[in-house]
Scaffold this active site. Structure first.
Site, short mmCIF file in Angstrom:
data_model
loop_
_atom_site.label_atom_id
_atom_site.label_comp_id
_atom_site.label_asym_id
_atom_site.label_seq_id
_atom_site.Cartn_x
_atom_site.Cartn_y
_atom_site.Cartn_z
N LYS A 184 -12.64 -5.11 -3.86
CA LYS A 184 -13.43 -3.99 -4.37
C LYS A 184 -12.55 -2.96 -5.08
CE LYS A 184 -13.10 -2.79 0.32
NZ LYS A 184 -13.59 -3.54 1.45
N LYS A 193 -6.82 -11.90 -5.89
CA LYS A 193 -7.90 -12.02 -4.93
C LYS A 193 -9.06 -11.07 -5.30
CE LYS A 193 -7.38 -9.58 -0.84
NZ LYS A 193 -7.77 -9.32 0.55
N LYS A 210 0.81 -1.22 0.00
CA LYS A 210 0.00 0.00 0.00
C LYS A 210 0.84 1.27 0.00
CE LYS A 210 -4.30 -1.88 1.80
NZ LYS A 210 -5.34 -1.84 2.83
P1 AMP Z 1 -11.07 -6.23 3.08
O1 AMP Z 1 -12.20 -6.17 2.12
O2 AMP Z 1 -9.77 -6.43 2.38
O3 AMP Z 1 -11.07 -5.10 4.06
O4 AMP Z 1 -11.24 -7.55 3.94
C1 AMP Z 1 -12.24 -7.76 4.92
C2 AMP Z 1 -12.24 -9.20 5.35
O5 AMP Z 1 -12.62 -10.05 4.27
C3 AMP Z 1 -10.90 -9.73 5.83
O6 AMP Z 1 -11.09 -10.66 6.87
C4 AMP Z 1 -10.33 -10.39 4.61
O7 AMP Z 1 -9.39 -11.39 4.91
C5 AMP Z 1 -11.58 -10.96 3.97
N1 AMP Z 1 -11.43 -10.97 2.51
C6 AMP Z 1 -11.27 -9.89 1.70
N2 AMP Z 1 -11.19 -10.25 0.41
C7 AMP Z 1 -11.29 -11.60 0.41
C8 AMP Z 1 -11.28 -12.58 -0.63
N3 AMP Z 1 -11.16 -12.26 -1.92
N4 AMP Z 1 -11.41 -13.86 -0.25
C9 AMP Z 1 -11.54 -14.23 1.03
N5 AMP Z 1 -11.57 -13.37 2.05
C10 AMP Z 1 -11.44 -12.06 1.75
#
Ligand code: AMP
Ligand code: TRP
Length: 325
Positions: A193, A190, A109
């Site tokens: 958003k 992965k 980041k």
């Molecule tokens: P974030 O959207 O990156 O803030 O992630 C929020 C939560 O969702 C965290 O616990 C991440 O590990 C999980 N997470 C985010 N993206 C994924 C994904 N593509 N697959 C599985 N878990 C995810």
């Protein structure tokens, strides 16, 4: 078993968030589970104040819509509990600069922007404070957060060795299937958003026709051979994993039921649409009544403050600060 997890209000939730995080939260909810909308973490990147305010309420509503019950478990907003920022400072004086600069997420980041905020560097220390304040034993997170969890353990062990046993040493727990949902258009990365291709991400509040279109257009491969092989066939494997996770089976077993990609995709679209329908309906209901949503928010804050105040007081006193009576 004391459980805590957090999620940032930094945009619409997608099926990766749901399968990788939220669904585990719901399964583990109860009087000993603490779930947190981490609005302070969202300040590490640029975000409009009005957007942060709105998205924190959106996220609270979607979490409840996904099945979290604020009367059975503690669901709260991080900034409603001032001890998170306070303990974070104490832990910044336990963590080292070197270990923070070694974090993969920080390197990624910070590399993408000039003049990044210091909060981006200290982000995992605030996360450690979230976890340690509640004496958490288990922390359900996706595997991208494993390194931050290891750091939390290191900080807690160092604190305990230096100042006395204040913190429980937490452990990360990962869901067995679909721990990492991949982008539908670029299955090597992965689902997120922040990725440019809007077709690659299935949002929880997407319309059924949008979900169908995104799944139909999902990238697979050209040999047309139906089998679960994440290394050789990442696009197909991702679809099988999502299917398996939503129907409580295994990707291999899902693959056995199909010979054509097209059939798998249309059934998967139906499975996803049906899984998300009740979530969307409950969300609309909650979002239409901000007074009730904020009442539930306050219920969570009160429960969280009680526990956090105790841990913070013990940590501060152990370090030589004199808490006011
Ligand atoms: P974030 O959207 O990156 O803030 O992630 C929020 C939560 O969702 C965290 O616990 C991440 O590990 C999980 N997470 C985010 N993206 C994924 C994904 N593509 N697959 C599985 N878990 C995810
Ligand atoms: N850093 C986590 C993420 O981006 C969110 C988070 C903040 C968190 N505090 C936490 C997760 C405490 C688990 C426990 O996904």
């Amino acid at each position: 078993m004391r459980v805590l997890s957090g999620i940032q209000p930094s945009g619409a939730m997608h099926i990766g968030n749901y399968l990788g995080a939220i669904r585990q939260w719901v399964a583990a909810q109860g009087p000993d589970a603490y779930y947190c909308v981490v609005d302070l973490h969202a300040l590490t990147l640029e975000i409009e104040p009005a957007a942060l305010r709105r998205q924190s309420d959106d996220l609270l509503a979607i979490l409840i819509a996904c099945g979290l019950d604020p009367t059975r478990t503690t669901l709260f907003v991080q900034s409603d509990v001032p001890y998170h920022a306070q303990l974070s400072w104490l832990l910044e004086c336990v963590a080292s600069y070197g270990e923070l600069t070694r974090m993969t997420q920080f390197k990624e980041k910070s590399g993408r922007q000039q003049g990044y905020r210091v909060g981006l560097l200290t982000y995992p220390v605030l996360m450690a404070a979230d976890i340690l304040l509640y004496q958490s034993q288990q922390v359900p997170v996706g595997d991208d957060q494993r390194q931050h969890l290891e750091l939390t353990r290191d900080i807690a062990e160092r604190f305990n060795a230096r100042y006395g046993e204040v913190f429980t040493i937490p452990e990360g727990v990962q869901p067995p299937v679909a721990a990492r949902v991949m982008d539908l258009q670029e299955p090597e990365r992965k689902m997120s958003k922040s990725v440019a291709s809007p077709l690659g991400c299935l949002f929880l509040l997407d319309e059924p026709t949008t979900i169908e279109r995104k799944i139909k257009r999902a990238v697979t491969d050209t040999d047309g051979e139906m089998r679960y092989d994440p290394a050789a066939k990442p696009g197909l494997a991702n679809l099988l994993e999502i299917f398996a996770a939503l129907t409580e089976t295994t990707p291999t077993r899902v693959a056995e039921g199909y010979s054509r990609y097209g059939d798998l995709k249309s059934d998967l679209a139906e499975v996803v649409v049906e899984a998300l329908r009740p979530i969307g309906a409950r969300y609309e209901e909650l979002r239409a009544d901000l007074g009730e949503l904020h009442r539930l928010r306050e219920v969570g804050a009160e429960k969280a403050v009680e526990v956090a105040a105790r841990t913070y007081g013990a940590a501060a006193a152990a370090m030589g600060l004199t808490p006011r009576p």
